[in-house]
Enzyme design. Structure first.
Site, mmCIF file in Angstrom:
data_model
loop_
_atom_site.group_PDB
_atom_site.id
_atom_site.type_symbol
_atom_site.label_atom_id
_atom_site.label_comp_id
_atom_site.label_asym_id
_atom_site.label_seq_id
_atom_site.Cartn_x
_atom_site.Cartn_y
_atom_site.Cartn_z
ATOM 1 N N SER A 10 51.781 51.431 40.557
ATOM 2 C CA SER A 10 52.575 50.723 40.341
ATOM 3 C C SER A 10 53.776 51.199 40.783
ATOM 4 O O SER A 10 54.551 51.296 40.145
ATOM 5 C CB SER A 10 52.735 49.712 38.817
ATOM 6 O OG SER A 10 53.423 48.881 38.494
ATOM 7 N N HIS A 35 49.821 49.629 44.363
ATOM 8 C CA HIS A 35 49.722 48.627 43.480
ATOM 9 C C HIS A 35 51.165 47.625 42.675
ATOM 10 O O HIS A 35 52.261 48.275 42.601
ATOM 11 C CB HIS A 35 49.025 49.127 41.404
ATOM 12 C CG HIS A 35 49.327 47.974 40.624
ATOM 13 N ND1 HIS A 35 47.822 47.093 40.781
ATOM 14 C CD2 HIS A 35 49.222 47.303 39.489
ATOM 15 C CE1 HIS A 35 47.862 46.561 40.012
ATOM 16 N NE2 HIS A 35 49.006 46.255 39.191
ATOM 17 N N ASP A 37 53.333 44.323 41.238
ATOM 18 C CA ASP A 37 53.123 44.308 40.347
ATOM 19 C C ASP A 37 54.583 42.666 40.100
ATOM 20 O O ASP A 37 54.986 42.894 40.306
ATOM 21 C CB ASP A 37 53.478 44.303 38.632
ATOM 22 C CG ASP A 37 52.707 45.481 38.698
ATOM 23 O OD1 ASP A 37 51.589 44.957 38.433
ATOM 24 O OD2 ASP A 37 52.567 46.530 37.913
ATOM 25 N N MET A 39 55.535 39.233 39.083
ATOM 26 C CA MET A 39 55.798 38.786 37.847
ATOM 27 C C MET A 39 56.946 36.991 38.231
ATOM 28 O O MET A 39 58.089 37.537 38.811
ATOM 29 C CB MET A 39 56.534 39.377 36.884
ATOM 30 C CG MET A 39 55.514 40.470 36.819
ATOM 31 S SD MET A 39 56.761 41.686 35.647
ATOM 32 C CE MET A 39 55.256 42.442 35.799
ATOM 33 N N HIS A 68 48.997 42.192 42.172
ATOM 34 C CA HIS A 68 48.758 41.928 41.068
ATOM 35 C C HIS A 68 49.618 40.335 41.195
ATOM 36 O O HIS A 68 50.510 40.677 40.439
ATOM 37 C CB HIS A 68 48.895 42.612 39.857
ATOM 38 C CG HIS A 68 48.812 42.688 38.827
ATOM 39 N ND1 HIS A 68 48.820 43.277 37.862
ATOM 40 C CD2 HIS A 68 48.382 40.866 38.130
ATOM 41 C CE1 HIS A 68 48.601 42.913 36.670
ATOM 42 N NE2 HIS A 68 48.024 41.097 36.775
ATOM 43 N N MET A 70 51.321 38.054 38.700
ATOM 44 C CA MET A 70 50.975 37.291 37.230
ATOM 45 C C MET A 70 51.838 35.680 37.401
ATOM 46 O O MET A 70 53.589 36.314 37.017
ATOM 47 C CB MET A 70 51.812 38.121 36.451
ATOM 48 C CG MET A 70 50.805 39.614 36.162
ATOM 49 S SD MET A 70 51.794 40.900 35.807
ATOM 50 C CE MET A 70 51.878 41.602 37.023
ATOM 51 N N MET A 139 43.894 43.924 31.482
ATOM 52 C CA MET A 139 45.010 44.529 31.490
ATOM 53 C C MET A 139 44.846 45.277 29.847
ATOM 54 O O MET A 139 44.255 44.652 29.265
ATOM 55 C CB MET A 139 45.913 43.250 31.311
ATOM 56 C CG MET A 139 46.333 42.217 32.017
ATOM 57 S SD MET A 139 46.844 43.674 33.247
ATOM 58 C CE MET A 139 48.698 44.361 32.425
ATOM 59 N N GLY A 146 56.271 47.123 32.470
ATOM 60 C CA GLY A 146 55.317 48.412 32.784
ATOM 61 C C GLY A 146 56.111 49.157 31.245
ATOM 62 O O GLY A 146 56.784 48.310 30.198
ATOM 63 N N GLY A 147 55.677 50.419 31.172
ATOM 64 C CA GLY A 147 55.936 50.994 30.527
ATOM 65 C C GLY A 147 55.527 50.789 28.796
ATOM 66 O O GLY A 147 56.001 51.633 27.702
ATOM 67 N N ASP A 175 45.017 48.433 33.835
ATOM 68 C CA ASP A 175 46.119 48.102 33.826
ATOM 69 C C ASP A 175 46.560 48.432 33.382
ATOM 70 O O ASP A 175 47.637 47.202 32.213
ATOM 71 C CB ASP A 175 46.861 47.019 34.837
ATOM 72 C CG ASP A 175 48.041 47.206 35.221
ATOM 73 O OD1 ASP A 175 48.667 47.705 35.084
ATOM 74 O OD2 ASP A 175 48.387 46.181 36.142
ATOM 75 N N GLY A 176 47.941 49.330 32.908
ATOM 76 C CA GLY A 176 48.759 48.654 31.370
ATOM 77 C C GLY A 176 48.566 50.136 30.968
ATOM 78 O O GLY A 176 47.118 50.857 29.689
ATOM 79 N N GLY A 177 49.762 50.727 30.480
ATOM 80 C CA GLY A 177 49.824 52.083 29.215
ATOM 81 C C GLY A 177 48.527 53.572 29.393
ATOM 82 O O GLY A 177 48.486 54.237 29.219
ATOM 83 N N SER A 198 54.563 54.343 34.739
ATOM 84 C CA SER A 198 55.388 54.797 33.985
ATOM 85 C C SER A 198 55.063 56.574 34.718
ATOM 86 O O SER A 198 55.498 57.030 34.516
ATOM 87 C CB SER A 198 55.949 54.538 33.000
ATOM 88 O OG SER A 198 55.478 53.373 32.567
HETATM 89 C C1 DX5 Z 1 52.205 45.166 33.293
HETATM 90 C C2 DX5 Z 1 51.856 45.330 35.037
HETATM 91 C C3 DX5 Z 1 51.201 47.264 34.608
HETATM 92 C C4 DX5 Z 1 52.240 47.682 34.163
HETATM 93 C C5 DX5 Z 1 52.485 48.999 34.537
HETATM 94 O O1 DX5 Z 1 52.541 43.870 33.299
HETATM 95 O O2 DX5 Z 1 50.961 44.904 35.266
HETATM 96 O O3 DX5 Z 1 50.825 47.717 36.658
HETATM 97 O O4 DX5 Z 1 53.475 47.739 35.299
HETATM 98 O O5 DX5 Z 1 52.642 50.162 34.093
HETATM 99 P P1 DX5 Z 1 52.346 50.937 33.405
HETATM 100 O O6 DX5 Z 1 52.004 52.171 33.483
HETATM 101 O O7 DX5 Z 1 54.259 51.395 32.438
HETATM 102 O O8 DX5 Z 1 51.993 51.272 31.739
HETATM 103 ZN ZN ZN Z 2 49.605 45.685 37.537
#
Ligand code: DX5
Ligand code: ZN
Length: 245
Positions: A10, A35, A37, A39, A68, A70, A139, A146-147, A175-177, A198
């Site tokens: 990402s 990827h 993101d 937002m 992606h 959002m 998700m 992120g993070g 996706d996420g963590g 991250s």
């Molecule tokens: C969160 C995003 C993810 C995020 C992933 O809303 O969709 O793609 O940036 O970042 P990490 O891997 O740091 O959780």
């Molecule tokens: Zn994402």
């Protein structure tokens, strides 16, 4: 034969002041997809970037752009993201009342269609949409930043969706963590496409990115449940030979 693992860094975790260089670095480092993101500060409590930025970075790499969204509403912006160079466009099940229509619109634009589910959304949200899907994105954090830490309850949802997908050529993305530590559990639950922000952009250069991507890939591939493919249909793969546009 099992589906290959796809690693999709990402770019939300990249240094935005050097975004083009960062994308070139993860390309060289072995990223399969990029990827992106998006937002809007409305559907999620953060603003990132939009179609113009995606258009600007499109020439940097030939890799698949996994976009992606959002954002809500989403339908008025689908064409702009398609024209900007998205290959896969994923919308949120929670972002609007007419998800089936959004998916039809994405395919009508000639793009692969994905649905993302927030942690509180059950897998039943996609029960009647499977034939319109190329990708399901689970998700494993609440979207927006992120993070954050991986939410373990989502592993069960991933397994259930893997069973729902069956032999359909649908990618199951998480996706996420995601980290090298939990990549095995994610893949064992049935995911075949791992987003990591991250955990990939740690270290700040292509060599560390390559080590980070490789560590996630090795962990995921080692844990993946080998399932025979009963269908001749093939899900999206990596590389230029299968460029989607
Ligand atoms: C969160 C995003 C993810 C995020 C992933 O809303 O969709 O793609 O940036 O970042 P990490 O891997 O740091 O959780
Ligand atoms: Zn994402």
């Amino acid at each position: 034969m099992t589906r290959e693992i796809i690693i999709a860094p990402s770019i939300l975790a990249a240094d935005f002041a050097r975004l083009g260089e960062e994308i070139a670095a993860i390309d060289v480092a072995g990223a399969d997809w990029i990827h992106c993101d998006v937002m809007d500060g409305h559907f999620v409590p953060n603003i990132s970037f939009g179609a113009d930025v995606i258009k600007a970075i499109r020439p940097v790499t030939a890799k698949i752009f996994d976009v992606h969204l959002m954002i809500a509403p989403v339908d008025p912006y689908l064409e702009a993201f398609a024209k900007a160079g998205a290959d896969v466009i994923t919308v949120h099940a929670e972002a609007g009342p007419h998800l089936d229509r959004s998916l039809q619109a994405i395919r009508a634009l000639g793009k692969k269609a994905g649905v993302s589910l927030c942690p509180a959304t059950p897998e039943s949200a996609i029960e009647y949409l499977l034939d319109r899907l190329d990708l399901v994105l689970v998700m494993t954090v609440n979207p927006g930043f992120g993070g954050q830490s991986f939410i373990d309850s989502q592993l069960e949802k991933i397994s259930r969706i893997r069973n729902m997908i069956g032999d359909r050529p649908i990618r199951l993305e998480v996706d996420g963590g995601v980290t090298r530590e939990n990549a095995a559990a994610v893949a064992a639950a049935g995911a075949d496409t791992l987003v990591a922000g991250s955990a990939v952009f740690r270290g700040g250069n292509s060599a560390t990115y390559a080590a980070n991507i490789a560590a996630i890939r090795v962990a995921a591939e080692a844990a993946r449940v080998a399932k025979p493919q009963h269908s001749s249909a093939q899900p999206m793969r990596t590389g230029e030979a299968v460029r989607l546009r």
